[in-house]
Design an enzyme around this catalytic site. Structure first.
Site, PDB file in Angstrom:
ATOM      1  N   CYS A 204      13.143-103.922  35.550  1.00  0.00           N
ATOM      2  CA  CYS A 204      13.519-102.878  36.218  1.00  0.00           C
ATOM      3  C   CYS A 204      13.951-103.178  37.576  1.00  0.00           C
ATOM      4  CB  CYS A 204      12.323-101.987  36.385  1.00  0.00           C
ATOM      5  SG  CYS A 204      11.698-101.189  34.777  1.00  0.00           S
TER       6      CYS A 204
ATOM      7  N   ARG B 284      16.043 -95.679  40.184  1.00  0.00           N
ATOM      8  CA  ARG B 284      15.839 -96.972  39.661  1.00  0.00           C
ATOM      9  C   ARG B 284      16.488 -97.120  38.184  1.00  0.00           C
ATOM     10  NH1 ARG B 284      10.618 -96.167  36.876  1.00  0.00           N
ATOM     11  NH2 ARG B 284      10.445 -98.364  36.644  1.00  0.00           N
TER      12      ARG B 284
ATOM     13  N   ASN C 184       7.176-102.756  36.613  1.00  0.00           N
ATOM     14  CA  ASN C 184       6.225-103.694  36.096  1.00  0.00           C
ATOM     15  C   ASN C 184       5.791-104.932  36.877  1.00  0.00           C
ATOM     16  OD1 ASN C 184       5.603-102.815  33.489  1.00  0.00           O
ATOM     17  ND2 ASN C 184       6.625-104.378  32.340  1.00  0.00           N
TER      18      ASN C 184
HETATM   19  C1  LIG Z   1       7.365-100.206  30.999  1.00  0.00           C
HETATM   20  C2  LIG Z   1       7.995 -99.476  32.205  1.00  0.00           C
HETATM   21  C3  LIG Z   1       8.190-100.772  33.200  1.00  0.00           C
HETATM   22  C4  LIG Z   1       9.713-101.309  32.769  1.00  0.00           C
HETATM   23  C5  LIG Z   1       9.554-102.737  33.377  1.00  0.00           C
HETATM   24  O1  LIG Z   1       9.416-102.662  34.749  1.00  0.00           O
HETATM   25  N1  LIG Z   1      10.244-103.621  32.833  1.00  0.00           N
HETATM   26  C6  LIG Z   1      10.179-104.847  33.283  1.00  0.00           C
HETATM   27  C7  LIG Z   1       9.834-105.996  32.125  1.00  0.00           C
HETATM   28  S1  LIG Z   1       9.118-107.220  32.877  1.00  0.00           S
HETATM   29  O2  LIG Z   1       8.268-107.032  34.038  1.00  0.00           O
HETATM   30  O3  LIG Z   1      10.285-107.960  33.473  1.00  0.00           O
HETATM   31  O4  LIG Z   1       8.737-108.044  31.895  1.00  0.00           O
HETATM   32  C8  LIG Z   1       6.495 -98.626  32.937  1.00  0.00           C
HETATM   33  C9  LIG Z   1       7.161 -98.050  34.172  1.00  0.00           C
HETATM   34  C10 LIG Z   1       6.408 -96.796  34.033  1.00  0.00           C
HETATM   35  C11 LIG Z   1       5.209 -97.011  33.179  1.00  0.00           C
HETATM   36  C12 LIG Z   1       4.566 -95.865  32.500  1.00  0.00           C
HETATM   37  C13 LIG Z   1       3.810 -95.004  33.547  1.00  0.00           C
HETATM   38  O5  LIG Z   1       3.318 -95.482  34.413  1.00  0.00           O
HETATM   39  C14 LIG Z   1       3.212 -93.862  33.079  1.00  0.00           C
HETATM   40  C15 LIG Z   1       2.112 -94.071  32.041  1.00  0.00           C
HETATM   41  C16 LIG Z   1       0.963 -94.693  32.615  1.00  0.00           C
HETATM   42  C17 LIG Z   1      -0.192 -95.231  31.481  1.00  0.00           C
HETATM   43  O6  LIG Z   1      -1.253 -95.822  32.240  1.00  0.00           O
HETATM   44  C18 LIG Z   1       0.644 -96.087  30.565  1.00  0.00           C
HETATM   45  C19 LIG Z   1       1.671 -95.350  29.803  1.00  0.00           C
HETATM   46  C20 LIG Z   1       2.761 -94.775  30.881  1.00  0.00           C
HETATM   47  C21 LIG Z   1       3.663 -93.965  30.069  1.00  0.00           C
HETATM   48  C22 LIG Z   1       3.644 -96.288  31.363  1.00  0.00           C
HETATM   49  C23 LIG Z   1       4.240 -96.957  30.354  1.00  0.00           C
HETATM   50  C24 LIG Z   1       4.880 -98.187  30.823  1.00  0.00           C
HETATM   51  O7  LIG Z   1       4.046 -99.319  31.477  1.00  0.00           O
HETATM   52  C25 LIG Z   1       6.186 -97.904  32.095  1.00  0.00           C
HETATM   53  C26 LIG Z   1       7.130 -96.854  31.127  1.00  0.00           C
END
Ligand SMILES: C[C@H](CCC(=O)NCCS(=O)(=O)O)[C@H]1CC[C@H]2[C@@H]3[C@H](O)C[C@@H]4C[C@H](O)CC[C@]4(C)[C@H]3C[C@H](O)[C@]12C
Length: 324
Positions: free
Chosen positions: A2, A16, A79
């Site tokens: 992200c 974002r 993340n």
């Molecule tokens: C997966 C998302 C982040 C995407 C990202 O950064 N990808 C990068 C992948 S990597 O690092 O490069 O491998 C994160 C951003 C916000 C997160 C959400 C939000 O924090 C809101 C809730 C929080 C809860 O604890 C878990 C579900 C959730 C609904 C989360 C699910 C997931 O972890 C999300 C959707």
């Protein structure tokens, strides 16, 4: 992966890309001022600033991914896998679950000065929202029109970094990301001089050679350099259309096309949505992987003195304007 970015013209913009291989089911959620928040360790908050952002709504609760409040403060969780560490509840601190961090800050801070004061007292805990929803490994960018910080809760403590670039991606930790920008200090939007050797007649045979060496891959360190270069050199008019359009172009520099980042056999990370919030006016603009038309939700078109959560589905169907 992200990427998050801030941008300032006449108004302040914050947004974002949300890159992942699947969706949790997100919606554009407006939390009005009288929606009751029941913080797990901090008790009830009946009145707070109104918030708009992208959230997964569960049990009528907005689990925000990114949001802004009515005062123009923006915040996004990205993340931070392998580095995020959330301690147990700690006495003497304000213990806030990681899923509550966005409403905790945006509900009560009108600017970054207030955010910094709040962060000085906080302990971000790993308290899960529900049994089947463990804490996500995240770090955060928080910004207003004047400044930005990155917040990283790690094994060796809570880090609050000034973020003068106003951008953030994923790993490695933010201080390393900023350090790596040193590698690119020679890059420029202008054509380069020949510093290679006076004895060689080296030519500029193409436009855009000043940024030769800016990494083009999708790793988060490369996206960090690319979005920082794009944002820091960005030029646009300051009307709403020009600013929003330019903001989507800035994040377009790091968007992920299906097929280029395989995370498991046949599974690909894509840019599920891109957001651009006019934080000054409380308007949340977004595009999705399949709907490239900009869609907007304006918090001030809702009753912000209400108490019920308002949410809109993310519109994902491609809209093509036919000209003939
Ligand atoms: C997966 C998302 C982040 C995407 C990202 O950064 N990808 C990068 C992948 S990597 O690092 O490069 O491998 C994160 C951003 C916000 C997160 C959400 C939000 O924090 C809101 C809730 C929080 C809860 O604890 C878990 C579900 C959730 C609904 C989360 C699910 C997931 O972890 C999300 C959707």
């Amino acid at each position: 992966m992200c990427t998050a970015a801030t941008y300032k013209t006449k108004d302040f913009y914050f947004g974002r890309t949300l890159d992942y291989e699947f969706s949790y089911g997100e919606q554009i959620a407006v939390t009005p001022r009288n929606y009751p928040f029941h913080f797990r360790h901090m008790g009830d908050v009946a009145k707070h600033y109104a918030i708009i952002g992208m959230a997964h709504v569960a049990a009528d609760y907005p689990l925000y991914y990114d949001a802004v409040n009515e005062k123009g403060v923006g915040m996004a969780g990205l993340n931070f896998v392998g580095n995020a560490y959330f301690p147990e509840v700690t006495e003497g601190k304000e213990n806030v679950a990681s899923f509550e961090f966005i409403p905790w800050v945006l509900g009560q801070c009108a600017n970054m000065k207030e955010v910094r004061a709040l962060l000085a007292k906080i302990n971000i805990t790993g308290t899960p929202f529900a049994e089947n929803m463990p804490a996500a490994s995240l770090h955060w960018i928080i910004a207003d029109a004047d400044e930005a910080v990155t917040v990283e809760s790690m094994k060796d403590g809570l880090k609050i970094y000034d973020n003068p670039a106003g951008v953030m991606t994923n790993n490695p930790p933010f201080d390393q990301q900023m350090f790596l920008l040193n590698n690119y200090r020679g890059l420029s939007p202008r054509q380069p001089e020949n510093h290679f050797s006076e004895k060689l007649p080296l030519e500029c045979y193409s436009r855009g050679m000043g940024a030769l060496g800016l990494p083009g891959d999708l790793s988060s360190a490369s996206r960090f350099a690319r979005v920082a270069f794009t944002k820091m050199n960005s030029v646009s008019g300051d009307s709403e259309e020009e600013s929003v359009g330019q903001f989507f172009h800035i994040l377009g520099s790091v968007e992920q096309q299906r097929g280029c980042c395989e995370v498991a056999e046949g599974k690909y990370e894509i840019t599920i949505y891109t957001s651009c919030c006019n934080a000054t006016k409380g308007i949340y603009y977004y595009t999705t992987y399949t709907n490239r038309q900009i869609t907007a939700v304006d918090m001030h078109r809702e009753d912000l003195d209400g108490s019920g959560l308002i949410h809109y589905p993310m519109l994902e169907k491609e809209q093509i304007l036919r000209q003939n």
